[in-house]
Write a protein that holds these residues in place. Sequence first.
Motif, PDB file in Angstrom:
ATOM      1  N   VAL A 357       4.261   5.497 -10.305  1.00  0.00           N
ATOM      2  CA  VAL A 357       4.410   4.096  -9.884  1.00  0.00           C
ATOM      3  C   VAL A 357       3.124   3.671  -9.197  1.00  0.00           C
ATOM      4  O   VAL A 357       2.430   4.496  -8.598  1.00  0.00           O
ATOM      5  N   PRO A 358       2.745   2.411  -9.276  1.00  0.00           N
ATOM      6  CA  PRO A 358       1.486   1.981  -8.658  1.00  0.00           C
ATOM      7  C   PRO A 358       1.482   2.235  -7.165  1.00  0.00           C
ATOM      8  O   PRO A 358       2.469   1.949  -6.474  1.00  0.00           O
ATOM      9  N   PRO A 359       0.386   2.793  -6.609  1.00  0.00           N
ATOM     10  CA  PRO A 359       0.274   2.922  -5.145  1.00  0.00           C
ATOM     11  C   PRO A 359       0.300   1.553  -4.494  1.00  0.00           C
ATOM     12  O   PRO A 359       0.034   0.529  -5.138  1.00  0.00           O
ATOM     13  N   GLU A 360       0.636   1.533  -3.198  1.00  0.00           N
ATOM     14  CA  GLU A 360       0.703   0.258  -2.488  1.00  0.00           C
ATOM     15  C   GLU A 360      -0.631  -0.468  -2.520  1.00  0.00           C
ATOM     16  O   GLU A 360      -0.691  -1.687  -2.471  1.00  0.00           O
ATOM     17  N   SER A 361      -1.731   0.291  -2.599  1.00  0.00           N
ATOM     18  CA  SER A 361      -3.067  -0.316  -2.589  1.00  0.00           C
ATOM     19  C   SER A 361      -3.564  -0.643  -3.980  1.00  0.00           C
ATOM     20  O   SER A 361      -4.722  -0.973  -4.171  1.00  0.00           O
ATOM     21  N   ALA A 362      -2.682  -0.547  -5.012  1.00  0.00           N
ATOM     22  CA  ALA A 362      -3.142  -0.699  -6.393  1.00  0.00           C
ATOM     23  C   ALA A 362      -3.776  -2.057  -6.647  1.00  0.00           C
ATOM     24  O   ALA A 362      -4.688  -2.195  -7.447  1.00  0.00           O
ATOM     25  N   ALA A 363      -3.287  -3.090  -5.943  1.00  0.00           N
ATOM     26  CA  ALA A 363      -3.836  -4.424  -6.193  1.00  0.00           C
ATOM     27  C   ALA A 363      -5.144  -4.672  -5.460  1.00  0.00           C
ATOM     28  O   ALA A 363      -5.808  -5.672  -5.683  1.00  0.00           O
ATOM     29  N   GLU A 364      -5.527  -3.738  -4.581  1.00  0.00           N
ATOM     30  CA  GLU A 364      -6.734  -3.930  -3.769  1.00  0.00           C
ATOM     31  C   GLU A 364      -7.918  -3.289  -4.479  1.00  0.00           C
ATOM     32  O   GLU A 364      -8.151  -2.102  -4.415  1.00  0.00           O
ATOM     33  N   ARG A 365      -8.710  -4.102  -5.203  1.00  0.00           N
ATOM     34  CA  ARG A 365      -9.798  -3.572  -6.004  1.00  0.00           C
ATOM     35  C   ARG A 365     -11.128  -3.812  -5.312  1.00  0.00           C
ATOM     36  O   ARG A 365     -11.312  -4.783  -4.602  1.00  0.00           O
ATOM     37  N   HIS A 366     -12.080  -2.928  -5.583  1.00  0.00           N
ATOM     38  CA  HIS A 366     -13.359  -2.999  -4.875  1.00  0.00           C
ATOM     39  C   HIS A 366     -14.540  -2.927  -5.836  1.00  0.00           C
ATOM     40  O   HIS A 366     -15.619  -2.541  -5.459  1.00  0.00           O
TER      41      HIS A 366
END
Length: 678
Positions: A357-366
């Motif tokens: 499942v996507p990690p909680e930080s999956a939407a935080e891209r750098h």
Amino acid sequence: MGRRTLNLGILAHVDAGKTSLTERLLHEAGVIDEIGSVDDGNTQTDSLALERRRGITIKSAVVSFALDDTTVNLIDTPGHPDFIAEVERVLSVLDGAVLVVSAVEGVQAQTRVLMRTLRRLRIPVLIFVNKVDRAGARPERVLREIAAKLAPNAVATGTVTDAGTRAATVRPHRPTDPEYRAALSEALAEHDDAILAAYVDYLDDTAPLPYERLAEALREQTGRGLTHPVYVGSAITGAGVAELVDGLKALLPAASGDADGPVSGTVFKIERGPAGEKAGYVRLFSGTVRVRDVLPFGSGAAPAKDKDKEGEVAEGKVTGIAVFDRGAARRADEVSAGRIAKVWGLGDLRIGDFVGVPPESAAERHFAPPTLETVVVPATPADRAALHMALTQLAEQDPLIDLRQDDVRGEVSVSLYGEVQKEVVQATLAEEFGVAVTFRETTTICVERPVGTGHGYEKDLDPFLGTVGLRVDPAPVGAGIDFRLEVELGSMPYAFFKAVEETVRETLREGLYGWQVADCTVTMTHAGYWPRQSHAHAVFDKSMSSTARDFRQLTPLVLMSALREAGTRVHEPMHHFRIDAPADTASALLSALARLDAVPRDQRQHAAEWSVEGDVPAARAHALEQRLPGLTRGEGALETAFSHYAPTRATPPPARPRTDLDPLHRKEYLLRVARRVR
């Protein structure tokens, strides 16, 4: 208590000595008997032939070693700015980092870029001032630079004697040193009111806080990325490394995660074995993965430039696992939360994918996007197919290369961060794939954004059996591509809607000027199809029935009609820059910046040094770098990093050739599609 795991990144400007520090740490931990040399090409982490020959790190590498009850998975990352994407991929899997600074060169532009990113992400950071044994080493000056340019809350943990000689030694500060306690209290007081009050009282001759309280606060603030202990030493001689090791064990937080929870991890590296088998490097945040497990994986963690691909999910069966132990990867039956592992069997895995499942930080891209593009030309025309296959494999390892296939001209383009990366791609193609190539002139990658609303509509246009209506609207910057329906989902088969959506996203890779269209909403306003028809003998008749192909071929025509009505504006990439230079060169620099279309935003002067920050078109950033030494007597320092896209001032705006059947030209498009249909 069980063993702790620390996933540690080693980061630095190129040539600061991070790979040498990795070798020293492995030696201190007893993993290797002899320390390898970058110059001799025999280090543990620079395994590529090109890395050994050039003496630089190109691909991140993972090694493991034990420090008492802590298993450290150490990730050595590239230092050259052209490989910043490789570094950024690693950041999402780290528990802590060591930022290496040279005691000779001091704080450099890339050092500042890395530190800014680490602090923004609140990654705990220890700073190691390396090369105190080298001629010209001035650790005290570098410590002042670190406080002024990198981290105001940096705390020096020791001093150097005989700096600049092979006899350089490190004396760690002791708890009883009053100057150290004062400096530590001052740094910690900014984020701890109790320490601030005690520090003020201490200045008024009251008893200082117990050192144990300061040590506890240092551990807590370092773990939160608020304070940064600074160690000094030499990776080559080993001076100061023992103190750094103590800091790793005492100050950086261990990996956390529930081994019994749902499987959740992130892929930060892809590699292929000798037989072409693909392995993904996965940081597991939760759960336990076992051989033969069937796992979902997908692009919920896709780079920001690929937001339109989010949500794609596949499944694969894990056929092999390797965990890192004592410098190497060893096969295992399972891997649990907190660890890094190589995983085989997930065939379509890509860098940035989630596993489970996507990690909680999956939407935080750098990811900073590449801003350069070049056409790759095989030296031998017969190698075109081999070149495409080789570049496809390279794109697996670095998705931001972003292959762009031009079937019309038989060309393929790649996206890049700089000229050094281009040289590496060229050498890799020759050495690993046996394909010699040259490159066309490097150009800047722009994007297009809609400026208004546009509509397109076609019904049963020969030779297509179907109806498609689309509306294009601008969206906020960073929103990506959003596809919506204003028609009933049941009004035609789902496969036809899916064909329209996929084709919309593909078509928007090339807008009115040939650049990728960013940040818009595409709404399907009309839909219609011809139900499946058969002759009396029950044979399916394509001429009387709609297929997905009808919608895939009709959609580009409708979409580009809507986009033409909406209009687009070309935006070019802009870099944020900072220049530090002698104050008497300010006038000449400002004139040069104006000629390069740069926009100064903030100017400051301190004593004899002047600094300016602002924005410069990416296409002009290299010219600014080249001119700076002459404008500042060689004393100027330039720092640049991608910032945003801004409307181009060029008239006409830059364009690039289309690579598709060109739905902007209706007659030619219909003729080409008709030929393909026949």
